[in-house]
Enzyme design. Structure first.
Site, PDB file in Angstrom:
ATOM      1  N   GLU A 123      -2.587 -18.767  40.455  1.00 45.82           N
ATOM      2  CA  GLU A 123      -2.699 -17.406  41.245  1.00 45.82           C
ATOM      3  C   GLU A 123      -2.005 -16.263  40.634  1.00 45.82           C
ATOM      4  O   GLU A 123      -2.455 -15.113  40.589  1.00 45.82           O
ATOM      5  CB  GLU A 123      -2.692 -17.527  42.590  1.00 45.82           C
ATOM      6  CG  GLU A 123      -2.925 -16.406  43.656  1.00 45.82           C
ATOM      7  CD  GLU A 123      -2.265 -16.619  44.993  1.00 45.82           C
ATOM      8  OE1 GLU A 123      -2.605 -15.630  45.575  1.00 45.82           O
ATOM      9  OE2 GLU A 123      -2.077 -17.683  45.455  1.00 45.82           O
ATOM     10  N   ASP A 124      -0.509 -16.871  40.189  1.00 40.90           N
ATOM     11  CA  ASP A 124       0.291 -15.492  39.954  1.00 40.90           C
ATOM     12  C   ASP A 124       0.690 -15.214  38.519  1.00 40.90           C
ATOM     13  O   ASP A 124       1.444 -14.415  38.145  1.00 40.90           O
ATOM     14  CB  ASP A 124       1.765 -15.983  40.936  1.00 40.90           C
ATOM     15  CG  ASP A 124       1.494 -15.735  42.131  1.00 40.90           C
ATOM     16  OD1 ASP A 124       0.361 -15.199  42.700  1.00 40.90           O
ATOM     17  OD2 ASP A 124       2.410 -16.353  43.074  1.00 40.90           O
TER      18      ASP A 124
END
Length: 748
Positions: free
Chosen positions: A91-92
């Site tokens: 996600e990051d």
């Protein structure tokens, strides 16, 4: 300290935390895959390099903390630990799920993918409605339960570090936690985590009440210690004589549980008598049956103390559906106090604290697939097939399953079925099969005829009566209590409505002699019959709510307006509605702020003129100055002011987190707010007069007062206008001084 020294110090702290994780893992009885965990750590550390949490610490400390919770507090192995370390990487950072699959294989990649989907979709900052995302979470969970277990660990660490978040974000996260994560942890048997999630949510939302109860627990601890020691001394002597290997301890209720009971029963802390329970945990000996050992200890206790027969709970013979096993009993202790005792084996205690994951360390090879948990997941899948389109209703449907306690009922052939407490005969019919539920006309419970709404009890034998001519009825929605039955019934009603609407459409086409009905004709009919949608029109014709005339030319006979004037009137009405909405919006906002420009990081102060503008007190909880409150941005930017403990507000925080504002009360000396107090006590001549005199002396205006007396006990409800919580508290303390008054509480 310069930058290099700070980096070295942080690197040392990170290495120490990773070493602690490895030590935790080595102490467990999982297969030794230290190299795999080390590889996941190094990749996560490199991927998050330079990133920091809001608290200022390096970001990698969060996945490390989640991995330790997964290992220590849930008891999972290397696959879940690696997934926990990598749960934010996709996600990051620039890593993809395919990258994770190449490095760690399919299983870890699937769990990370599931975690990424529910993290970015569910509870994201831009999400206004959580129903579809919650559905996504549960679907993922039913593929691999470890997804939700790691997600719960992630939420637990976020709650432990919630203090660094902005106030509105704290409301959102605490609301989600109390509404969804705590019930999920409970349903999965993670008792310790469920308790901590509730405690932390309560602590952040109600710091004053939390600290007050903690203080009272500390001050009264010596009383409970004495009661426990007096109770335990003869029990220990007898157990030691008989050679039991055991541990006996007292455990206090959680602060949240105590507060919840105070609110539910409208009593002060001093009137909560079951604050602690005694737990006896025994070590299993080879060749000795756990169940027999529980009853042996039960026998020892009941030989010493008098049993309260209505408080025996045998969760050993029939475990709860979340895996919980224990034998509960309540006895009269030597100090004249009822004492609750929980008897468990070491294995049962482990499962009670860590849930289903604890089963794994007591099993060899593969886990049994057909566990109660799998049955629950099948139920969840069935609900998901027909989700309620309304976000809050859908979450409520799921929560029916999360919170329910079980009863056990039998089919006519003697098969055992586990149902939620409060289930009806109709719930049971849908539990057997959708077709049986749809055709149900009644039931026989223990050979006696009962209606569909009859509430079942544990031990009932239930026979469902059906008829081929029966169809589901809308009023049945009031008879079902389980999420599964409601989902099946709503699906049947929708299907039935579609069939009737189709029949109505065919009837209208035949009536008009057309293969396709022109839109202008439909619009005229919607106006004429005051129906909102085309489908509703067809349905009304199909079920004969709308009776068509004998000939098409008579259809609009009593309608004087022409087609063109109809269209004109609709246009004028629509334009007027738009104009009115625009003027309302300008009046309500009374400023340049709209939903996009409202600063959700800011704390808004409720001033004396706020409620002349766009702020409104929520009628569900009626907050008053002094209550801890939050704001919810509703339609037309109207901001609803809710008490932080309001049940409706809890749903809003969980479902629409991006619409939450942090609010604080300003000065409200000139304004009055309606509040209600409940007074209970022993009735006597002049009681009403004494209560009224105190209220009048306190210069508080009464809206209404109602007191009822029954067999010498009275209960009164007084609605009055006050300026703040302090007024209510002062008044309650004055009324409590009146002779015979036992309790005075504000009605939430």
């Amino acid at each position: 300290m310069d930058k290099d020294d700070k980096n070295k110090e942080e690197d040392l702290v990170i290495e120490q935390e990773f070493d602690a994780l490895i030590q935790d893992y080595i102490k467990s009885n999982h297969r030794r895959k230290v190299e795999l965990i080390t590889k996941a750590f190094h990749i996560a550390r490199e991927a998050h390099k330079g990133a920091r949490r809001r608290s200022g610490e390096p970001y990698i400390m969060h996945p490390l903390a989640v991995a330790r919770i997964v290992c220590n507090e849930i008891g999972l192995g290397s696959t879940s630990i690696c997934a926990a370390l990598l749960h934010d990487v996709v996600e990051d950072t620039d890593y993809t799920v395919d990258d994770i699959k190449k490095l760690f294989g399919d299983k870890i990649a699937e769990i990370v993918d599931g975690l990424t989907k529910i993290s970015s979709g569910m509870f994201g900052d831009q999400v206004s409605s959580q129903a579809e995302n919650f559905r996504k979470l549960l679907l993922t969970m039913s593929d691999d339960i470890r997804v939700i277990l790691v997600k719960i660990a992630d939420r637990l660490h976020n709650m432990r570090t919630l203090g660094s978040m902005a106030p509105a974000k704290r409301h959102k996260i605490a609301g989600e936690t109390m509404y969804i994560y705590a019930p999920l942890a409970h349903r999965l048997g993670l008792f310790a985590i469920k308790t901590e999630l509730e405690e932390l949510s309560f602590k952040y939302e109600n710091p004053e009440e939390y600290n007050d109860i903690v203080d009272k627990l500390d001050k009264s601890s010596y009383i409970r210690r004495d009661i426990f020691e007096h109770f335990a001394k003869p029990v220990k002597e007898r157990l030691d004589q008989q050679g039991f290997k055991y541990e006996i301890k007292a455990r206090d209720k959680s602060v949240y549980s105590i507060w919840n009971k105070m609110k539910t029963k409208s009593v002060p802390f001093e009137e909560i008598y079951d604050i602690f329970a005694v737990r006896i945990i025994f070590d299993t000996e080879p060749g000795v049956d756990e169940k027999k050992r529980c009853w042996d200890i039960y026998s020892v206790i009941t030989d010493i103390y008098k049993l309260r027969p209505d408080r025996i709970r045998d969760w050993v013979s029939r475990p709860k559906s979340n895996g919980y096993q224990a034998l509960h009993l309540t006895v009269m202790g030597p100090d004249g106090e009822w004492v609750e005792i929980q008897i468990r084996s070491r294995r049962m205690d482990d499962i009670a604290e860590k849930g289903f994951a604890a089963h794994w360390k007591y099993k060899e090879g593969k886990i049994e697939e057909d566990t109660e948990l799998d049955k629950w997941l099948k139920t969840i899948k069935e609900i998901l097939e027909n989700p309620n389109p309304n976000a809050i209703d859908f979450l409520d449907t799921i929560k029916l399953n999360l919170f329910s306690q079980e009863i056990f009922v039998f089919t006519p052939k003697g098969d055992l079925k586990t149902m939620a407490q409060g289930s009806t005969a109709l719930d049971f019919a849908y539990e057997l099969h959708s077709n049986i539920g749809d055709r149900c006309i009644g039931a026989k419970v223990n050979h006696k005829l009962v209606p569909l709404s009859y509430k079942l009890n544990s031990g009932d034998q239930v026979e469902i009566l059906t008829s081929k001519s029966q169809t589901p009825q809308v009023e049945w929605l009031g008879f079902v209590t389980s999420g599964k039955a409601r989902a099946k019934l709503e699906a049947s009603l929708k299907r039935q409505k579609r069939e009737i609407a189709k029949e109505g459409e065919l009837r209208l086409k035949e009536f008009l002699g057309l293969e396709e009905i022109p839109t202008p004709t439909i619009d005229r009919m919607l106006d004429y019959y005051k129906v909102a949608k085309r489908e509703d029109l067809y349905f009304a014709i199909g079920n004969k709510t709308i009776i068509l005339p004998v000939r098409p030319e008579l259809l609009f006979k009593d309608q004087k307006d022409s087609t063109s004037s109809n269209f004109l009137m609709r246009y004028v009405r629509q334009a007027f509605r738009v104009k009115r909405k625009e003027s309302e919006k300008a009046e309500i906002l009374d400023s340049d702020e709209d939903l996009e420009t409202i600063d959700k990081k800011k704390t808004y102060i409720l001033q004396e003129d706020s409620f002349k503008k766009n702020f409104r007190l929520a009628s569900c909880c009626n907050p008053i100055p002094g209550d801890k409150v939050f704001g919810f941005i509703g339609d037309n930017n109207e901001i609803q002011v809710h008490n932080v403990n309001c049940p409706v507000g809890l749903k809003l925080k969980a479902s629409f987190g991006n619409k939450i504002l942090n609010l604080e009360w300003g000065n409200y000396a000139q304004y009055s707010f309606l509040s209600t107090i409940v007074i209970r006590g022993i009735d006597r001549v002049g009681m009403l007069n004494d209560i009224t005199k105190v209220i009048i002396t306190d210069s508080v205006n009464i809206k209404n007062l109602n007191i009822e007396s029954n067999d010498g006990i009275f209960e009164g409800k007084v609605s009055l206008f006050v300026h703040s919580v302090a007024d209510v508290q002062r008044l309650c303390s004055q009324i409590l001084k009146i002779e015979g008054v036992q309790s005075v509480n504000r009605l939430s």
